[in-house]
Each structure stands twice: as C-alpha cells, then as structure tokens.
Motif scaffolding. Sequence first.
Motif: not given
Length: 809
Positions: A81-85, A91-98, A113-121, A209-216
């Motif tokens: 994820m750091d490499r993609l950033r 613009e941003s890359v967010v990691g997620m886990d359920w 139902q909780s979602i753990h989200i990387s708070p970098n963005a 590894d984690f699921a990711t959400s990307l923003k262009l």
Amino acid sequence: MQFLGSDLRYAARELRKRPGFTLTAILSLALGIGATSAVFSVIYAVLIDPFPYPGSDRIVELRLVDKAGHDRFTGLTGPQMDRLRQTRSLESVVGMDWWNLTTTDGDLPEDVQSIHISPNAPNHWGIPALKGRWLIPSDAPYGEEPQRVVVLGYQFWQRYFLGDPHIVGRKIQLVHKAYEIVGVMPPRFKWGDGEIYLPLHVTQDPHIDFATSLKLRPGMTTAQASAELQPILEEFAKQAPENYPEKFRVTLRSIIEVYARPLGPTLYLLLGAVASLLLIGCGNVSILLLARGAERQHELAVRASVGAGRLRIIRQLLTESLAIAGAGTLLGVLLAWESLSLLIKFLPEHSFPAESVIKMNVPVLVFSICLAIATVVVFGLWPALQLSRPDIARLMQSSVRRMTGSAHARRTHSAMVGAQVALTLLLLTVASAAGKGFLKLVKTDLGYDPGHTMSVPIPIHDNTHVSWQDRSQYFEQLRAKIAAMPEVVAAGISTNATPPSNGWDTRIEILGNSGEKPEARLNFVSPEYFPLLRIPLAQGRVWDHSETMRGAPLAVINQTMARQYWPNGNAIGQQVRVPELKDEPPYSPAAPESGGWLQIVGVVADARNDGLRNTIKPSLYVPYTLRLRMFTQILVRTKVPPMSILRGIRAQLVQVDPDQQVMRVRDLDAWITGQQEYAQQRLVATLFGIFSILALVLAAVGLYSVVSYGVATRTNEFGIRMALGAKAADVIQIVLSSTAANVGGGLAAGLLLCLAFDRLATKWVMESSRDPLILASVTLLLIAAAALACFVPARRAASVDPMEALRYE
C-alpha cells in the motif's frame, strides 16, 4: 365560484351515470402513474445517486483480470500500500479489514459488524462526521498498536445509544475492551455495511494483506491509472506468485460500476415495461374519452343552440376531465408509494449500495401526473373544440350515431388499439421469456440437497485460539456440540464450501505436470460435509475424523476436475500441491504438512459451485484443518425446520465459550434464493408478469370500448341489414371482422418489436424473445382476449330490434 360548484355537481352526475367508464379511466391513469414513479424512483436512487461521497466516480477498486476474462480480487500488504501511495495517479490508498465484534457492556451481548480502516487518508470519502470526528493518522501510528477509539455508524448510534446527543467521549466495551467514541457518521455513510469503524493496525508483515480502496487524482482516468499500476502489480506477483493469477491485467473499477450498475439492465428493463404500461393506460383513457365525446356531440350541439357559449361548454368538459384526472392522480400517488415498498422487497439482496436511499422521486411523480392530466384534458376537450367547425343545425338534425361514426374517428381508434396490442404483445413475450428463464433456474440440478439444512457462521476474535492445534480443536468442539442436539441429523464444517457459489479459485500444481499451473476451486471441509449435503462418493474414500484432526495431506476432487486433468479415470492416488496453503499465524495457522503434496483419495459427484447458471468448475476439497481462518461455518441438517432451533444452537455455543457469537444464519434454500441471478430473474419474471397482465386487461378494455363505440355508430346499419334478412351470426361476423384488421396490425407490429428486442431479451432476461412457442402462446392469448372483448358488444349488436334501430334514423 357558483358556476364552479354547479360544474362539479354536473360532472359528478355524469361520471356516476357511467361507472364503468369512470372506473376504467381512473384505474388506467393510476396504474401508469404508480408503476412508472415507483420504478424510476429506484433507478434514481440506485443508478443516478447511489453514493453520497463527493467524487465517488474517482473511488475505485483494484481488480486483476485473468486470462479467462474473470475479475480476481487481490489484497495488499502494508508495504505494498505504501508503494501505491507513491504513484502519480492515486490520491489516496486506504486499507480495510472486516471483523465481527461483540458488545460486552450491556445485559445482553450484541453482534456488531466492524470495519478497521487505515486512518492515513481522512478525506478519502470526503464526508465530515455528523458528531465529533472521523479517524485520523494519530489514531494508528505506523508500527504501533492503534488507539482504542471508535466511530459509530448512524444506525448503530440510534439503535444502541438511542441517538444520545452527548455520545462523543463516551465509552463502549467491545469484547471486554473499552473504546472511546470519537465520532458519529451521517445517515448515508454506510461504507462496507459497517456499523462501527476502528483504526486498522498495519504492519510490515508480508503475509498479512488487506482489502483496499483507491481514489484517483482529479483528471486521471481508470485506464491511465491501470497502466501505471500494471508493472507494480507484476512486481508484487513475482514476490508472492501464489496470490496472483499466472497472467493478469490490472483494471480499476469505480464503486459505481461495481456496486450500482449491475442492477442497471434489470431496472431499465422494468422502466421500459412501466413506460409501456403508462402509454397503454393513457391510450386507453384517450379511446374512452374520444368515444364518450363523440357520443355527446349531439348533446353539446343542443346546449350550444339554446345559448351555451363555447367557453362555457369547454369549462364544463374541463371540469369533468379534471375530476377524472384528480381521482386518477390521487389513486396513482397511493399506488406509487405502495408499489415502491413492494418493489424494494423484491430487489435482490446486496444488489445495490447500502448508501442508496430509495424514496419516492417527486419530479418523476409530477411528470407522470402531468402526462396523465394532459392526456385527459386534451382528449376530454376534443368534442368542444370540434364544435367550432361543423354546423350546429346539421348536428342537431343528424343521427348522433351516424354523425359520430366518422372515418377520422375510426382511424384514430384503430391506431390506438393497434399500438396497445403491439405493446401488450411485447410485454407478454418478455414476461414469458423471463418466466421460462426463472423456471430453468428453479429446476437447475444442484448436485446436492439443500433441504432442512442451514449454515451457522462462526467468527473468532482477535488474539483468541491463536495456535493451529487450539483452533482446530475449538472448531471441532463447537461442531460436536451442535451435532449432539436431538433435533440435529448431522453437523459438518464448511469454512468456505457452502454451495452453490463456493470455494476459492486457486492455482494448483499437479505432480508430474511441469507445464502451466491449472486452477481449481479450493474448499475446506470436514468429512461430514459430503453425506450431510448428500453429495455421493463416486470413487475412493473421504478422510476420517482422526485424519482431519491431524491435518492429513489428503484431498477429494469432483468429477469435473477428474475428467479435465485425468481423463483416463486414474485420479485416485495422484498428488497435487496448493502453494497457497502456507502457515501464516496468528490469523491463518496451517497444519505441519499443508505445504506439501496432497494425495487424492476420492472423487465425488459434481455439485454447483459457481452459481446457478455457470458451468461447474474443477473443485478440490481438503480437510478444513489444513489451513484455519478467523472464521468457519457449521452446516447443520435437522429433523425440524432449521431456523426453529437457532436459539438452541446459540445456547450450545455459549456453553463452550460465553463470548462466542454467531453471524447471520441462513438455511441453504436462502443461499440459493440469495444468488444474484436467481433474485434478479425472479424480480423480472414477477414484475413483468404483473405488468403484462395489467397491460392485457387495459388493452382488452380499450378494444371493448372501441368496438362498443363502433357498434353504437352502426346501429342503424345493423337494423337495416337485419330487416333485409341478415342473421345474428352475420352481424357478429361483421363486427369481429371490422376489428380484426386493428388487432392483426397490432399483432404484426408487436411481433416485429419482439424480434427487434431479441438481443436485449437474451442478454437481460437470459431467454430469447424469438422462441416460437412463446410467440405462438402470447399471440393466441391476445387473440382470445381480443375476441372476448369484441364478442360482448358484437352480441349486443346482433340482438338489436330492427324496428327500434330504424327509429334512430
């Protein structure tokens, strides 16, 4: 005001005199308004405004398209994820886990139902918190344990804390740990169907590894970003080839494309159906009003001759038309709201974003109402407008029936009837094709028996049952507890093998085959799985309990895999290896021998594993203990309705662990009906069936009105014919033959529409609209309905007394 009151009273008397005309006109308008408004409201919510996030078209998901053209998900580790950033296009890359957590601060624990989200963005979704704040980078410093903070979803805040306005700063206990509530999100923020959001613990571990959400970035296209990411993902694939297809193409898909558009064809198909229904309804009202107006021309001429001005007559007709339009609109609005709630119930589960707010779309409702009112007003005023052309004295002296039976009126009615028949034929054909496709799905050979069986999902919490031995024994203990219940026939473990869409596509190696690495669907199961689902054993054997508990390197394959890779029938004794079966504690511990070669000891019959339509894929079944996850599923076959013993099952589980929760439990029939292709086909077949029946009724009523009008205008002619010796059968034949051209033209146009629609029908309802049996059946149905609609007025024409008919001359 006095004139308005008298006009309303007169209009009410006129409409009461003809209850059939009044009810038909009102219902025709109401059905069109209600159905059109309801369907477009769903289209607006799902396809036009599915997400509340600013720039939602730039929020994308990373997919890998394999050589077969199938989308494959891939997770990313912290370093990846750091490499993609560092790329130019993102613009941003967010990691997620359920995770499924449990509240432990109340009298009764509640699953969350909780979602753990990387708070970098913090601006990834662009929506501020309703109260407090969203997650920020300091909540999860890199390489450190995250802070115990939580952001609540709006619905969970309302349910669990009763919407406490002072919620920020309070504590909530999750699995016996206290977390500080730092914010509440707005009602439409439902990312990932989460109820609560916590900071994600991201490490440098290459195995997590984690699921990711990307923003262009603004101005970047998905094609440009995909091209930039292609070499980067290929580099990742070299580092961990078991996690990637052998050959792939990187593609980025917007969340709108992934979650909203799949339902689009179905909704647009329904919109076409209700638009046709609206047109048929308006055409019906037009026919009714023209016929009634023609009958009243003599009356209007008399009123004009005794001093009634043209504006006065127009005002009276306008009042009557608005009364019909008002009643139709009121009923249409009520039907729209009821239809919308019914439509929502029929929508396939998880087929549209949770963020979509489906509510009545007022602009569309207003448009439908205006179209209906315009139809009523224009055609209702037509007789008054006609008075400006003919001579009133001639109208008064002429026979009303002879005068109103003009060629122009007949042509107008014929065109409207033909259009109604054509649209009705198209609706009936599509409904029949959709029904045929749905029956195919219902009768699909599953290869297993879902009856009296349910799936009980079992998650485990973080830092519990960490070792392979502890976790495998814990899962077996839970299974044995459920199996010992008197209502239970059998219980087996199915980590990821609950059909009809089961297993994970995995690259495998076949001993002695050094060529291309094939793929198979990998399923983790216990030996009870096959007899429980009544999947017969075709060859060899299944591993036993002791082999399960020691993680024996054994495998069973399905017949498709046996035929594909060992066509000579010598699959038993062959060996395969699954590179993915690696020991990755603490989340995925594996048995000591899982990474080696697995011996095939049995072949089982094929069972559906890729949905209800797709062909069965090669399947590889292994003991669930070879690699354990943070969850499993226990399949339970019962003597009684499965869901009736759910409370008893929960009681058995908490005896083993008081904190053990159960996720959403469903019986296996619900797993089938929950398949997207099943639910969508049922939706189309059901609603098209309803719309086509309504269209058939409206078309029959319209045809009845036209024939009745024609019979009334030809009363003198029929009287003369019968006076000269014509029989009742001859009169009936004349009436039916005069209508045959209208119906025949409509049928011909409808058949052409069906042929033109074939490609869309094959794509959207999975059946051809050119099916000769379907076309013949619906054509005969329409002909029968038309004959019935014509027979009643034809019979009435045949029963006319010649002397009485001649008096009209």
